[in-house]
Design an enzyme around this catalytic site. Structure first.
Site, PDB file in Angstrom:
ATOM      1  N   HIS A  10       6.648  -6.950  -3.359  1.00  0.00           N
ATOM      2  CA  HIS A  10       5.709  -7.579  -4.428  1.00  0.00           C
ATOM      3  C   HIS A  10       6.507  -8.083  -5.394  1.00  0.00           C
ATOM      4  O   HIS A  10       7.324  -8.990  -4.998  1.00  0.00           O
ATOM      5  CB  HIS A  10       5.069  -6.260  -4.898  1.00  0.00           C
ATOM      6  N   GLU A  25       4.977  -0.370  -8.464  1.00  0.00           N
ATOM      7  CA  GLU A  25       5.495  -0.443  -7.400  1.00  0.00           C
ATOM      8  C   GLU A  25       6.926  -1.611  -7.547  1.00  0.00           C
ATOM      9  O   GLU A  25       8.130  -1.371  -7.149  1.00  0.00           O
ATOM     10  CB  GLU A  25       4.923  -0.684  -6.126  1.00  0.00           C
ATOM     11  N   HIS A  80       9.893  -0.398  -0.553  1.00  0.00           N
ATOM     12  CA  HIS A  80       8.617  -0.432  -0.952  1.00  0.00           C
ATOM     13  C   HIS A  80       8.121   1.276  -1.442  1.00  0.00           C
ATOM     14  O   HIS A  80       8.866   2.149  -0.967  1.00  0.00           O
ATOM     15  CB  HIS A  80       7.459  -0.410   0.198  1.00  0.00           C
ATOM     16  N   GLU A 145       9.283   3.313   2.774  1.00  0.00           N
ATOM     17  CA  GLU A 145       8.217   3.528   1.698  1.00  0.00           C
ATOM     18  C   GLU A 145       8.611   4.867   1.185  1.00  0.00           C
ATOM     19  O   GLU A 145       8.737   6.103   1.748  1.00  0.00           O
ATOM     20  CB  GLU A 145       6.897   3.896   2.397  1.00  0.00           C
TER      21      GLU A 145
END
Length: 344
Positions: A10, A25, A80, A145
């Site tokens: 991101h 995040e 992430h 993640e």
């Protein structure tokens, strides 16, 4: 010189997952990436790193993959934070991943295990998906993640700098083990240490690390805990890649001769696959065998619960580091049988 490409997810107008208390995040993954880079730089050599971003900027998914491809990276990691109401850690490779990517994922997954156990953070396992950065990259690639930003327990961990640092370092270890990076030489302030223990620590022993040693195998040899070893040796945190030839301290009050293990024949191993939620005599057989090789499960109750799964994971981390999933199957059975026989 190995090339490592890191992709902090991101950035810019794309905040990624958002949680309470100002958790974004895009900011968390930059922190984790920096801990990862710092650990690699201080611990290993013979590599170079490129990143998608180190500031609050945005690149498209295709740009991220294209940059890694054009540079000729040897390994790609996309970092992430999850969302969607779940809890725990998981990692991904592409659905049609190469064997190299699967090996890379397994090694990273194994290195993350000790941190997950330390923080009682659930392990959701190794997975595959059609994520663009995994699909479009040419080199071994994994996407991690770390936790769910919209879960209260996970969010508390995401606000814990020690947890973020430990996970970043675990990612670094996974990359280093996969790429076989050499460890940096650590300056020894006492090049000729006395072979005798310090008088202030009666009973203290020393041990020279041999090829194939792990923190877990050394702890079992001396009938102590991994935590005791780590507390007695500053910086001794990596369970799989110890520096051969390095002398470490074995804490006082330990015994070099744990109780002998009864013959392997006393521990018949179940066939088939066992996993969390199973129960019965087969699970009891597994629990007895794990206890016998010092991967303690507690009481032999025939229930494949959290403690038994954890014991299986710890066993796999030592003897099957490329296949750590907490599930008892043929590979785990064969290795457990061999360890029982060796200890008979």
């Amino acid at each position: 010189m190995k090339k490592i490409y890191l992709d902090a997810g991101h950035g810019g107008a794309d905040a990624g997952a958002v949680g309470a208390n100002g958790l974004y995040e895009k900011n968390l993954v930059l922190k984790i990436q920096q801990y990862l880079i710092s650990y690699l730089n201080s611990t290993y050599s013979d590599f170079t790193i490129k990143t998608t971003r180190t500031t609050d900027t945005f690149l498209s998914l295709s740009q991220r993959a294209s940059q890694a491809n054009s540079w000729g990276a040897d390994a790609f990691m996309s970092i992430h934070v999850n969302a969607g109401g779940g809890t725990g850690y998981e990692d991904y490779v592409y659905r049609s991943a190469s064997n190299a990517s699967k090996t890379f994922q397994s090694i990273v997954h194994g290195q993350v295990q000790p941190t997950l156990l330390s923080y009682n953070h659930p392990n959701r396992g190794r997975k595959s998906a059609n994520y663009a950065v995994l699909r479009l990259t040419n080199m071994p690639a994994v996407l991690t993640e770390i936790a769910f930003i919209d879960n209260r327990t996970d969010a508390a961990l995401l606000q814990n700098e020690a947890f973020l640092k430990s996970m970043g370092e675990s990612y670094a270890k996974g990359i280093a083990v996969y790429l076989n990076l050499p460890r940096r030489a650590v300056p020894n302030p006492n090049p000729t240490p006395s072979p005798n223990p310090s008088p202030s620590e009666p009973g203290t022993k020393t041990y020279t690390i041999k090829q194939g040693d792990t923190l877990y195998s050394i702890a079992q040899k001396y009938n102590i805990t991994v935590q005791a070893l780590q507390e007695a040796n500053t910086g001794l945190s990596d369970p799989l890649t110890l520096q051969v030839g390095k002398t470490i301290v074995i804490p006082s009050g330990t015994s070099p001769n744990p109780s002998p293990t009864p013959p392997a024949e006393q521990y018949p191993l179940p066939n088939g696959i066992l996993k969390q939620g199973d129960s019965g005599e087969a699970v009891k057989q597994l629990q007895r065998a794990l206890n016998a090789v010092n991967f303690k499960v507690g009481s032999v109750d025939g229930i494949y619960g959290v403690q038994t799964k954890d014991a299986v994971r710890r066993f796999q981390l030592v003897y099957l580091p490329y296949d750590v999933d907490g599930i008892y199957g043929p590979q785990t059975k064969n290795k457990l049988a061999a360890v029982l026989k060796a200890k008979s």
